[in-house]
Scaffold this motif. Structure first.
Motif, PDB file in Angstrom:
ATOM      1  N   GLY A   1      36.376  44.996  30.632  1.00  0.00           N
ATOM      2  CA  GLY A   1      36.000  45.169  32.112  1.00  0.00           C
ATOM      3  C   GLY A   1      35.471  44.197  32.777  1.00  0.00           C
ATOM      4  N   LYS A   2      35.529  42.782  32.395  1.00  0.00           N
ATOM      5  CA  LYS A   2      34.681  41.908  32.949  1.00  0.00           C
ATOM      6  C   LYS A   2      35.486  40.544  32.593  1.00  0.00           C
ATOM      7  CE  LYS A   2      30.891  42.773  31.086  1.00  0.00           C
ATOM      8  NZ  LYS A   2      29.530  43.062  30.608  1.00  0.00           N
ATOM      9  N   ILE A   3      35.583  39.568  33.502  1.00  0.00           N
ATOM     10  CA  ILE A   3      36.350  38.563  33.201  1.00  0.00           C
ATOM     11  C   ILE A   3      35.176  37.351  32.658  1.00  0.00           C
ATOM     12  CG2 ILE A   3      37.662  36.570  33.933  1.00  0.00           C
ATOM     13  CD1 ILE A   3      38.873  38.323  35.879  1.00  0.00           C
ATOM     14  N   SER A   4      35.280  37.082  31.544  1.00  0.00           N
ATOM     15  CA  SER A   4      34.016  36.060  30.780  1.00  0.00           C
ATOM     16  C   SER A   4      34.682  34.710  31.210  1.00  0.00           C
ATOM     17  CB  SER A   4      34.089  36.307  29.284  1.00  0.00           C
ATOM     18  OG  SER A   4      35.351  35.903  28.514  1.00  0.00           O
ATOM     19  N   PHE A   5      33.857  33.670  30.810  1.00  0.00           N
ATOM     20  CA  PHE A   5      34.321  32.228  31.042  1.00  0.00           C
ATOM     21  C   PHE A   5      35.680  32.201  30.211  1.00  0.00           C
ATOM     22  CE2 PHE A   5      34.297  27.883  29.521  1.00  0.00           C
ATOM     23  CZ  PHE A   5      34.702  27.048  30.701  1.00  0.00           C
ATOM     24  N   ASN A   6      35.451  32.546  28.829  1.00  0.00           N
ATOM     25  CA  ASN A   6      36.645  32.321  28.049  1.00  0.00           C
ATOM     26  C   ASN A   6      38.040  33.096  28.547  1.00  0.00           C
ATOM     27  OD1 ASN A   6      37.656  31.365  25.290  1.00  0.00           O
ATOM     28  ND2 ASN A   6      38.157  33.619  25.078  1.00  0.00           N
ATOM     29  N   ASP A   7      37.629  34.155  29.032  1.00  0.00           N
ATOM     30  CA  ASP A   7      39.022  35.031  29.551  1.00  0.00           C
ATOM     31  C   ASP A   7      39.472  34.122  30.753  1.00  0.00           C
ATOM     32  OD1 ASP A   7      38.378  37.132  28.013  1.00  0.00           O
ATOM     33  OD2 ASP A   7      37.426  38.201  29.424  1.00  0.00           O
ATOM     34  N   TYR A   8      38.848  33.322  31.618  1.00  0.00           N
ATOM     35  CA  TYR A   8      39.137  32.615  32.622  1.00  0.00           C
ATOM     36  C   TYR A   8      39.778  31.384  32.234  1.00  0.00           C
ATOM     37  CZ  TYR A   8      38.741  29.603  36.772  1.00  0.00           C
ATOM     38  OH  TYR A   8      39.155  28.870  37.880  1.00  0.00           O
ATOM     39  N   LYS A   9      39.244  30.984  31.289  1.00  0.00           N
ATOM     40  CA  LYS A   9      39.727  29.376  30.867  1.00  0.00           C
ATOM     41  C   LYS A   9      40.969  29.510  30.129  1.00  0.00           C
ATOM     42  CE  LYS A   9      38.624  25.490  27.831  1.00  0.00           C
ATOM     43  NZ  LYS A   9      37.369  24.798  26.889  1.00  0.00           N
ATOM     44  N   GLN A  10      41.004  30.542  29.226  1.00  0.00           N
ATOM     45  CA  GLN A  10      42.536  31.048  28.420  1.00  0.00           C
ATOM     46  C   GLN A  10      43.396  31.243  29.418  1.00  0.00           C
ATOM     47  OE1 GLN A  10      42.723  29.816  25.257  1.00  0.00           O
ATOM     48  NE2 GLN A  10      40.564  29.135  25.414  1.00  0.00           N
TER      49      GLN A  10
END
Length: 228
Positions: free
Chosen positions: A183-192
């Motif tokens: 339900g959230k966009i983490s830094f890793n989600d964003y980076k990948q």
């Protein structure tokens, strides 16, 4: 090392004034050359730009002279020279590059920011953009944060309709970027997500100059013609 290109960087400055300036800032330029994406001559040229803005801003108060390029001057330069016009994100951008309370930015911050904007690697830009978006430094972009980012970057169509459009966008973006489905966009989600599709780099608002604006600005001071 500086060659003929850097022997006299600015014809509007007295040659002795420029020589003194270059000598005074040589240690800083040598240090910056080792960590930024500019060579020595390009850093000299950027430092001259900084110096000219600094001279415009000199003022006296209580017997003490304050010198430096103000954040307002830097903001105006980004707006005019690099076509960065998203005022909603500008304050966040300044917090990302300089968290200090001073109204001035240092020459090092000036050069470091321009290195990122003009020649930064994709990974450097990913780190910067996420820092701008994650203003609270929590390491995640929750839906309410994403809503404010997208709402501020949109040209409002008015009231509830605009809000509904933003909510629809959030659904599309989170479905694409929330890789671990929490339900959230983490830094890793964003980076990948950005590494897979670089077009998503500024999905939450403009943090960087356009490619054409960066190219145009580079041609004003570099001896190595950039390529589009």
């Amino acid at each position: 090392m500086a060659g003929d290109y850097g022997d006299w960087l600015d014809a509007s400055m007295d040659i002795m004034e420029e020589t003194r300036f270059k000598k005074r800032h040589k240690p800083l330029i040598q240090r910056l050359e080792k960590k930024l994406h500019f060579d020595y001559v390009e850093l000299e040229a950027l430092s001259i730009m900084y110096y000219k803005l600094e001279k415009e801003n000199e003022h006296h108060g209580q017997g003490k002279r304050e010198r430096g390029v103000t954040k307002i001057q830097f903001r105006d330069m980004l707006h005019c020279a690099l076509d960065m016009t998203d005022d909603n994100l500008m304050d966040r951008m300044f917090l990302a590059v300089d968290k200090g309370p001073s109204p001035f930015i240092t020459m090092e911050t000036w050069a470091t920011t321009l290195s990122l904007f003009l020649r930064g690697t994709l990974e450097e830009k990913i780190n910067f953009c996420f820092t701008v978006y994650d203003i609270m430094g929590e390491g995640v972009l929750a839906r309410d944060n994403i809503f404010h980012l997208l709402r501020g970057s949109m040209v409002s169509q008015g009231g509830e309709d605009a809000d509904e459009s933003v909510k629809d966008m959030i659904e599309v973006i989170t479905k694409k970027m929330d890789l671990d489905r929490d339900g959230k966009i983490s830094f890793n989600d964003y980076k990948q997500s950005v590494l897979k599709n670089p077009m998503l780099l500024e999905v939450f608002g403009q943090c960087l100059p356009s490619r054409m604006a960066a190219y145009s600005f580079l041609t004003t001071f570099t001896h190595t013609p950039p390529t589009l």
